[in-house]
Scaffold this motif. Structure first.
Motif, PDB file in Angstrom:
ATOM      1  N   GLN A   1      51.270  28.043  30.145  1.00 25.80           N
ATOM      2  CA  GLN A   1      50.416  27.867  31.317  1.00 25.80           C
ATOM      3  C   GLN A   1      49.022  28.411  31.005  1.00 25.80           C
ATOM      4  OE1 GLN A   1      51.872  29.820  34.785  1.00 25.80           O
ATOM      5  NE2 GLN A   1      50.127  29.249  36.060  1.00 25.80           N
ATOM      6  N   VAL A   2      48.014  27.560  31.215  1.00 22.21           N
ATOM      7  CA  VAL A   2      46.638  27.957  30.939  1.00 22.21           C
ATOM      8  C   VAL A   2      46.133  28.879  32.049  1.00 22.21           C
ATOM      9  CG1 VAL A   2      44.273  27.140  30.687  1.00 22.21           C
ATOM     10  CG2 VAL A   2      46.149  25.844  29.665  1.00 22.21           C
ATOM     11  N   GLN A   3      45.518  29.963  31.643  1.00 17.65           N
ATOM     12  CA  GLN A   3      44.923  30.872  32.603  1.00 17.65           C
ATOM     13  C   GLN A   3      43.588  31.367  32.072  1.00 17.65           C
ATOM     14  OE1 GLN A   3      47.314  34.306  33.620  1.00 17.65           O
ATOM     15  NE2 GLN A   3      46.277  34.560  35.592  1.00 17.65           N
ATOM     16  N   LEU A   4      42.569  31.326  32.934  1.00 19.15           N
ATOM     17  CA  LEU A   4      41.244  31.834  32.611  1.00 19.15           C
ATOM     18  C   LEU A   4      40.899  32.896  33.649  1.00 19.15           C
ATOM     19  CD1 LEU A   4      39.476  28.397  32.005  1.00 19.15           C
ATOM     20  CD2 LEU A   4      40.319  29.953  30.259  1.00 19.15           C
ATOM     21  N   VAL A   5      40.513  34.063  33.184  1.00 17.53           N
ATOM     22  CA  VAL A   5      40.218  35.163  34.094  1.00 17.53           C
ATOM     23  C   VAL A   5      38.820  35.683  33.819  1.00 17.53           C
ATOM     24  CG1 VAL A   5      40.902  37.442  34.895  1.00 17.53           C
ATOM     25  CG2 VAL A   5      42.662  35.792  34.212  1.00 17.53           C
ATOM     26  N   GLU A   6      37.953  35.563  34.826  1.00 16.24           N
ATOM     27  CA  GLU A   6      36.578  36.050  34.704  1.00 16.24           C
ATOM     28  C   GLU A   6      36.488  37.491  35.186  1.00 16.24           C
ATOM     29  OE1 GLU A   6      36.267  31.716  36.310  1.00 16.24           O
ATOM     30  OE2 GLU A   6      37.478  33.506  36.672  1.00 16.24           O
ATOM     31  N   SER A   7      35.559  38.210  34.603  1.00 16.16           N
ATOM     32  CA  SER A   7      35.281  39.578  35.042  1.00 16.16           C
ATOM     33  C   SER A   7      33.840  39.914  34.696  1.00 16.16           C
ATOM     34  CB  SER A   7      36.238  40.575  34.385  1.00 16.16           C
ATOM     35  OG  SER A   7      36.092  40.554  32.981  1.00 16.16           O
ATOM     36  N   GLY A   8      33.342  41.012  35.266  1.00 13.94           N
ATOM     37  CA  GLY A   8      32.011  41.489  34.918  1.00 13.94           C
ATOM     38  C   GLY A   8      30.944  41.228  35.960  1.00 13.94           C
ATOM     39  N   GLY A   9      31.300  40.528  37.033  1.00 14.31           N
ATOM     40  CA  GLY A   9      30.309  40.282  38.067  1.00 14.31           C
ATOM     41  C   GLY A   9      29.980  41.539  38.849  1.00 14.31           C
ATOM     42  N   GLY A  10      28.981  41.439  39.720  1.00 10.95           N
ATOM     43  CA  GLY A  10      28.606  42.583  40.534  1.00 10.95           C
ATOM     44  C   GLY A  10      27.248  42.397  41.160  1.00 10.95           C
ATOM     45  N   LEU A  11      26.739  43.486  41.710  1.00 16.59           N
ATOM     46  CA  LEU A  11      25.412  43.504  42.342  1.00 16.59           C
ATOM     47  C   LEU A  11      24.415  44.113  41.368  1.00 16.59           C
ATOM     48  CD1 LEU A  11      23.519  43.284  44.803  1.00 16.59           C
ATOM     49  CD2 LEU A  11      24.348  45.562  45.491  1.00 16.59           C
ATOM     50  N   VAL A  12      23.313  43.429  41.150  1.00 16.01           N
ATOM     51  CA  VAL A  12      22.299  43.912  40.215  1.00 16.01           C
ATOM     52  C   VAL A  12      20.922  43.611  40.792  1.00 16.01           C
ATOM     53  CG1 VAL A  12      22.287  41.748  38.891  1.00 16.01           C
ATOM     54  CG2 VAL A  12      21.594  43.891  37.784  1.00 16.01           C
ATOM     55  N   GLN A  13      19.962  44.448  40.469  1.00 13.92           N
ATOM     56  CA  GLN A  13      18.599  44.232  40.936  1.00 13.92           C
ATOM     57  C   GLN A  13      17.913  43.152  40.102  1.00 13.92           C
ATOM     58  OE1 GLN A  13      16.593  48.031  40.880  1.00 13.92           O
ATOM     59  NE2 GLN A  13      17.424  48.610  42.870  1.00 13.92           N
ATOM     60  N   PRO A  14      16.914  42.491  40.658  1.00 15.75           N
ATOM     61  CA  PRO A  14      16.144  41.524  39.864  1.00 15.75           C
ATOM     62  C   PRO A  14      15.609  42.175  38.593  1.00 15.75           C
ATOM     63  CG  PRO A  14      15.586  41.314  42.173  1.00 15.75           C
ATOM     64  CD  PRO A  14      16.474  42.526  42.068  1.00 15.75           C
ATOM     65  N   GLY A  15      15.711  41.427  37.493  1.00 17.32           N
ATOM     66  CA  GLY A  15      15.319  41.956  36.201  1.00 17.32           C
ATOM     67  C   GLY A  15      16.441  42.646  35.453  1.00 17.32           C
ATOM     68  N   GLY A  16      17.559  42.855  36.121  1.00 18.36           N
ATOM     69  CA  GLY A  16      18.691  43.536  35.504  1.00 18.36           C
ATOM     70  C   GLY A  16      19.542  42.620  34.644  1.00 18.36           C
ATOM     71  N   SER A  17      20.639  43.194  34.125  1.00 19.22           N
ATOM     72  CA  SER A  17      21.514  42.466  33.206  1.00 19.22           C
ATOM     73  C   SER A  17      22.969  42.613  33.622  1.00 19.22           C
ATOM     74  CB  SER A  17      21.356  43.014  31.781  1.00 19.22           C
ATOM     75  OG  SER A  17      20.021  42.919  31.346  1.00 19.22           O
ATOM     76  N   LEU A  18      23.754  41.630  33.252  1.00 12.90           N
ATOM     77  CA  LEU A  18      25.200  41.676  33.402  1.00 12.90           C
ATOM     78  C   LEU A  18      25.817  40.916  32.245  1.00 12.90           C
ATOM     79  CD1 LEU A  18      25.883  40.844  37.182  1.00 12.90           C
ATOM     80  CD2 LEU A  18      26.340  43.025  36.041  1.00 12.90           C
ATOM     81  N   ARG A  19      27.050  41.300  31.890  1.00 16.18           N
ATOM     82  CA  ARG A  19      27.805  40.520  30.927  1.00 16.18           C
ATOM     83  C   ARG A  19      29.116  40.089  31.561  1.00 16.18           C
ATOM     84  NH1 ARG A  19      30.378  41.771  24.959  1.00 16.18           N
ATOM     85  NH2 ARG A  19      31.893  42.948  26.170  1.00 16.18           N
ATOM     86  N   LEU A  20      29.302  38.800  31.642  1.00 16.34           N
ATOM     87  CA  LEU A  20      30.542  38.245  32.160  1.00 16.34           C
ATOM     88  C   LEU A  20      31.504  37.981  31.006  1.00 16.34           C
ATOM     89  CD1 LEU A  20      29.202  35.650  34.753  1.00 16.34           C
ATOM     90  CD2 LEU A  20      29.602  38.111  35.040  1.00 16.34           C
ATOM     91  N   SER A  21      32.789  38.147  31.283  1.00 18.88           N
ATOM     92  CA  SER A  21      33.833  37.838  30.308  1.00 18.88           C
ATOM     93  C   SER A  21      34.778  36.805  30.888  1.00 18.88           C
ATOM     94  CB  SER A  21      34.621  39.098  29.948  1.00 18.88           C
ATOM     95  OG  SER A  21      33.803  40.074  29.361  1.00 18.88           O
ATOM     96  N   CYS A  22      35.301  35.961  30.026  1.00 18.86           N
ATOM     97  CA  CYS A  22      36.307  34.967  30.396  1.00 18.86           C
ATOM     98  C   CYS A  22      37.446  35.105  29.403  1.00 18.86           C
ATOM     99  CB  CYS A  22      35.704  33.571  30.352  1.00 18.86           C
ATOM    100  SG  CYS A  22      36.891  32.219  30.578  1.00 18.86           S
ATOM    101  N   ALA A  23      38.539  35.702  29.849  1.00 12.88           N
ATOM    102  CA  ALA A  23      39.710  35.896  28.995  1.00 12.88           C
ATOM    103  C   ALA A  23      40.663  34.726  29.175  1.00 12.88           C
ATOM    104  CB  ALA A  23      40.398  37.206  29.349  1.00 12.88           C
ATOM    105  N   ALA A  24      40.991  34.073  28.068  1.00 15.05           N
ATOM    106  CA  ALA A  24      41.835  32.883  28.121  1.00 15.05           C
ATOM    107  C   ALA A  24      43.232  33.184  27.612  1.00 15.05           C
ATOM    108  CB  ALA A  24      41.219  31.764  27.288  1.00 15.05           C
TER     109      ALA A  24
END
Length: 128
Positions: A1-24
């Motif tokens: 069974q295929v499963q994709l799970v995203e993580s790493g989102g959140g609240l950030v100020q303009p100009g900021g950074s985030l890294r999202l992950s997708c675990a398959a």
């Protein structure tokens, strides 16, 4: 069974950074292209970036070129989306999706209709 799970989102100020992950799981990144998409309230789902199964060829929407970087770790079966210099218009739910690549997908790498497996999404909010 295929499963994709995203993580790493959140609240950030303009100009900021985030890294999202997708675990398959249930599929091998060497066999599927992986795309990132986002959807803001009241708007259509939008293609952000894609990395191909072979050679890691990358594609970006014009709105994120130079700010977002997609990458993958085949050993971890995980795809990443590094997002820099975030803007309020980057706000939305971010989804990763898997695609069985073909000649058709080569011409429309960010067309969400050509992806068959989807994660549940992670919220990204860019606000001061």
């Amino acid at each position: 069974q295929v499963q994709l799970v995203e993580s790493g989102g959140g609240l950030v100020q303009p100009g900021g950074s985030l890294r999202l992950s997708c675990a398959a799981s249930g599929l091998n990144l060497r066999d599927y292209g992986i795309g990132w998409f986002r959807q803001a309230p009241g708007k259509e789902r939008e293609g952000v970036s894609k990395i191909s199964k072979s050679y890691g060829v990358t594609y970006y929407a014009d709105s994120v070129k130079g700010r977002f970087t997609i990458s993958k770790d085949n050993a971890k079966n995980t795809v990443y989306l590094q997002m820099e210099n975030l803007k309020p218009e980057d706000t939305g739910v971010y989804y990763c999706a898997a695609q069985e690549e073909s000649a058709a997908t080569m011409f429309s790498p960010l067309n969400y209709r050509l992806y068959g497996h989807w994660g549940q999404g992670t919220q990204v909010t860019v606000s001061s």
